[in-house]
Design a protein around this motif. Structure first.
Motif, PDB file in Angstrom:
ATOM      1  N   GLU A 143      34.029  41.253  42.013  1.00 46.35           N
ATOM      2  CA  GLU A 143      34.065  40.211  40.975  1.00 46.35           C
ATOM      3  C   GLU A 143      32.725  39.499  40.782  1.00 46.35           C
ATOM      4  OE1 GLU A 143      36.230  35.983  39.869  1.00 46.35           O
ATOM      5  OE2 GLU A 143      36.998  37.160  41.543  1.00 46.35           O
ATOM      6  N   PRO A 144      32.060  38.988  41.848  1.00 47.39           N
ATOM      7  CA  PRO A 144      30.773  38.317  41.617  1.00 47.39           C
ATOM      8  C   PRO A 144      29.692  39.239  41.066  1.00 47.39           C
ATOM      9  CG  PRO A 144      31.187  38.572  43.974  1.00 47.39           C
ATOM     10  CD  PRO A 144      32.459  38.906  43.264  1.00 47.39           C
ATOM     11  N   VAL A 145      29.762  40.536  41.375  1.00 48.54           N
ATOM     12  CA  VAL A 145      28.794  41.480  40.801  1.00 48.54           C
ATOM     13  C   VAL A 145      28.943  41.525  39.280  1.00 48.54           C
ATOM     14  CG1 VAL A 145      28.117  43.913  40.667  1.00 48.54           C
ATOM     15  CG2 VAL A 145      28.634  42.881  42.891  1.00 48.54           C
ATOM     16  N   LEU A 146      30.175  41.618  38.803  1.00 48.70           N
ATOM     17  CA  LEU A 146      30.418  41.669  37.360  1.00 48.70           C
ATOM     18  C   LEU A 146      30.067  40.344  36.687  1.00 48.70           C
ATOM     19  CD1 LEU A 146      33.772  43.663  37.415  1.00 48.70           C
ATOM     20  CD2 LEU A 146      31.544  44.488  36.653  1.00 48.70           C
ATOM     21  N   LEU A 147      30.312  39.236  37.378  1.00 52.55           N
ATOM     22  CA  LEU A 147      29.966  37.932  36.806  1.00 52.55           C
ATOM     23  C   LEU A 147      28.452  37.747  36.729  1.00 52.55           C
ATOM     24  CD1 LEU A 147      32.651  35.570  38.383  1.00 52.55           C
ATOM     25  CD2 LEU A 147      32.599  36.590  36.095  1.00 52.55           C
ATOM     26  N   SER A 168      35.586  41.907  34.609  1.00 50.97           N
ATOM     27  CA  SER A 168      35.802  41.186  35.867  1.00 50.97           C
ATOM     28  C   SER A 168      37.284  40.931  36.119  1.00 50.97           C
ATOM     29  CB  SER A 168      35.027  39.861  35.873  1.00 50.97           C
ATOM     30  OG  SER A 168      35.603  38.931  34.973  1.00 50.97           O
ATOM     31  N   LEU A 169      38.085  40.871  35.062  1.00 50.78           N
ATOM     32  CA  LEU A 169      39.527  40.669  35.239  1.00 50.78           C
ATOM     33  C   LEU A 169      40.210  41.892  35.837  1.00 50.78           C
ATOM     34  CD1 LEU A 169      38.827  38.572  32.711  1.00 50.78           C
ATOM     35  CD2 LEU A 169      41.291  38.294  32.857  1.00 50.78           C
ATOM     36  N   TYR A 170      39.532  43.037  35.780  1.00 53.85           N
ATOM     37  CA  TYR A 170      40.064  44.247  36.408  1.00 53.85           C
ATOM     38  C   TYR A 170      39.606  44.379  37.861  1.00 53.85           C
ATOM     39  CZ  TYR A 170      41.287  45.816  31.699  1.00 53.85           C
ATOM     40  OH  TYR A 170      41.824  45.927  30.429  1.00 53.85           O
ATOM     41  N   SER A 171      38.913  43.369  38.369  1.00 50.34           N
ATOM     42  CA  SER A 171      38.353  43.463  39.718  1.00 50.34           C
ATOM     43  C   SER A 171      39.172  42.711  40.755  1.00 50.34           C
ATOM     44  CB  SER A 171      36.911  42.933  39.729  1.00 50.34           C
ATOM     45  OG  SER A 171      36.891  41.535  39.446  1.00 50.34           O
ATOM     46  N   TYR A 172      39.632  41.503  40.417  1.00 50.62           N
ATOM     47  CA  TYR A 172      40.304  40.666  41.417  1.00 50.62           C
ATOM     48  C   TYR A 172      41.116  39.595  40.698  1.00 50.62           C
ATOM     49  CZ  TYR A 172      41.032  38.080  45.759  1.00 50.62           C
ATOM     50  OH  TYR A 172      41.595  37.466  46.844  1.00 50.62           O
ATOM     51  N   THR A 173      42.200  39.182  41.302  1.00 48.32           N
ATOM     52  CA  THR A 173      43.123  38.239  40.678  1.00 48.32           C
ATOM     53  C   THR A 173      42.451  36.909  40.361  1.00 48.32           C
ATOM     54  OG1 THR A 173      44.875  39.261  42.013  1.00 48.32           O
ATOM     55  CG2 THR A 173      45.415  37.215  40.866  1.00 48.32           C
ATOM     56  N   GLY A 174      41.522  36.481  41.212  1.00 47.87           N
ATOM     57  CA  GLY A 174      40.853  35.195  41.000  1.00 47.87           C
ATOM     58  C   GLY A 174      40.024  35.148  39.734  1.00 47.87           C
ATOM     59  N   ALA A 175      39.746  36.300  39.122  1.00 46.08           N
ATOM     60  CA  ALA A 175      38.919  36.328  37.914  1.00 46.08           C
ATOM     61  C   ALA A 175      39.658  35.844  36.677  1.00 46.08           C
ATOM     62  CB  ALA A 175      38.400  37.746  37.679  1.00 46.08           C
ATOM     63  N   ARG A 176      40.918  35.510  36.802  1.00 37.58           N
ATOM     64  CA  ARG A 176      41.676  35.134  35.611  1.00 37.58           C
ATOM     65  C   ARG A 176      41.279  33.779  35.029  1.00 37.58           C
ATOM     66  NH1 ARG A 176      47.725  37.594  36.934  1.00 37.58           N
ATOM     67  NH2 ARG A 176      46.943  39.592  37.746  1.00 37.58           N
ATOM     68  N   VAL A 177      40.394  33.088  35.698  1.00 38.36           N
ATOM     69  CA  VAL A 177      39.913  31.810  35.157  1.00 38.36           C
ATOM     70  C   VAL A 177      38.565  31.961  34.458  1.00 38.36           C
ATOM     71  CG1 VAL A 177      41.153  30.499  36.918  1.00 38.36           C
ATOM     72  CG2 VAL A 177      38.773  31.171  37.323  1.00 38.36           C
ATOM     73  N   VAL A 178      38.053  33.196  34.352  1.00 36.31           N
ATOM     74  CA  VAL A 178      36.671  33.368  33.881  1.00 36.31           C
ATOM     75  C   VAL A 178      36.487  33.006  32.412  1.00 36.31           C
ATOM     76  CG1 VAL A 178      36.151  35.147  35.590  1.00 36.31           C
ATOM     77  CG2 VAL A 178      37.004  35.820  33.339  1.00 36.31           C
ATOM     78  N   PHE A 179      37.570  32.957  31.639  1.00 32.76           N
ATOM     79  CA  PHE A 179      37.415  32.607  30.229  1.00 32.76           C
ATOM     80  C   PHE A 179      36.865  31.188  30.057  1.00 32.76           C
ATOM     81  CE2 PHE A 179      40.805  35.903  29.722  1.00 32.76           C
ATOM     82  CZ  PHE A 179      40.027  36.806  29.028  1.00 32.76           C
ATOM     83  N   ALA A 180      36.992  30.375  31.093  1.00 27.71           N
ATOM     84  CA  ALA A 180      36.459  29.012  31.007  1.00 27.71           C
ATOM     85  C   ALA A 180      34.927  28.995  31.075  1.00 27.71           C
ATOM     86  CB  ALA A 180      37.027  28.157  32.140  1.00 27.71           C
ATOM     87  N   ILE A 181      34.312  30.052  31.640  1.00 27.49           N
ATOM     88  CA  ILE A 181      32.867  30.035  31.870  1.00 27.49           C
ATOM     89  C   ILE A 181      32.069  29.949  30.574  1.00 27.49           C
ATOM     90  CG2 ILE A 181      30.928  31.331  32.823  1.00 27.49           C
ATOM     91  CD1 ILE A 181      32.810  32.439  34.938  1.00 27.49           C
TER      92      ILE A 181
END
Length: 250
Positions: A143-147, A168-181
């Motif tokens: 996930e951090p690599v994709l971010l 990144s949403l296909y990498s780890y469950t915690g990525a589901r908040v990335v739309f806020a970035i």
């Protein structure tokens, strides 16, 4: 001036190489034995890779209470080349961990200068959590690599930034908040930049990133919507929140 730039570039290359060698030492030495034995999740990940090689493909795997697929597909070549063993299970994470350090060095240098980049690289090279997730064959390190790839292309190439944010949403469950970035970045640029043209560009870039990332992640969302039982782990983690809503603070 050009001579100073050339000297600075060479110095950064030497320092960056040293940081990557340091990171490699912390991630590769005694990889077979530290941590001792394979964790349950590592064995499960290896099994999913075998399922993929056997023709079982999915946008979200049911195994292990629900797994995003991208890390497992990334691991397939390692198992094909090395066989089903400890190295093939852990080397994908090592590779991504080293890539994370390298990307951080490049991105931080562009944004903050060489000194800050080297400091950030050293921090990643020797810090506990980046080392642990680089030595254990599980998927969070992706996930951090994709971010970081998202950050590299933001804001000048929002289409590519949106692509990596969506992936990144296909990498780890915690990525589901990335739309806020991208929304937070747009808000930051809107408040910090006084020129109206720059504000409009920032908002436009954020909207492109959101749109592209949503389109990329849409197949995953549709898969989970069609079969909510796939993500049992999310339901387990939601238990305390549901209890709190029901009036149980314990």
């Amino acid at each position: 001036m050009k001579a100073n730039v050339a000297v600075g570039n060479r110095r950064f290359v030497w320092w960056g190489t040293a940081v990557l060698l340091l990171a490699a030492i912390f991630r590769l030495v005694l990889l077979h034995d530290v941590p001792p034995g394979l964790a349950q999740d590592e064995v499960l990940n290896a099994d999913i890779v075998q399922f993929i090689r056997g023709g079982s493909h999915a946008l979200f795997f049911r195994e292990g209470y629900g797994h995003e697929p991208l890390y497992h597909y990334f691991s397939v070549p390692f198992q094909m080349l090395l066989g089903d063993n400890v190295l093939s299970i852990r080397l994908p994470a090592v590779t991504l961990g080293l890539l994370l350090v390298a990307l951080t060095l490049r991105w931080a240098r562009r944004e903050f200068g060489g000194g800050t980049a080297v400091l950030a690289g050293v921090g990643l090279a020797v810090s506990w959590w980046p080392i642990v997730f680089s030595r254990v064959g599980i998927r969070p390190i992706l996930e951090p690599v994709l971010l970081l790839l998202f950050a590299w292309f933001w804001p000048k190439r929002p289409w590519l930034a949106g692509l990596f944010l969506g992936l990144s949403l296909y990498s780890y469950t915690g990525a589901r908040v990335v739309f806020a970035i991208p929304m937070l970045l747009a808000a930051y640029y809107f408040t910090q930049r006084r020129k109206e043209v720059e504000k409009r560009k920032s908002i436009r870039a954020a909207l492109i990133v959101l749109g592209v990332s949503f389109v990329v992640a849409l197949p995953l969302f549709l898969t989970l919507w069609a079969d909510p039982t796939l993500q049992q782990r999310v339901d387990q983690l939601a238990g305390p929140l549901e209890a709190l809503q029901a009036g149980d603070p314990q």
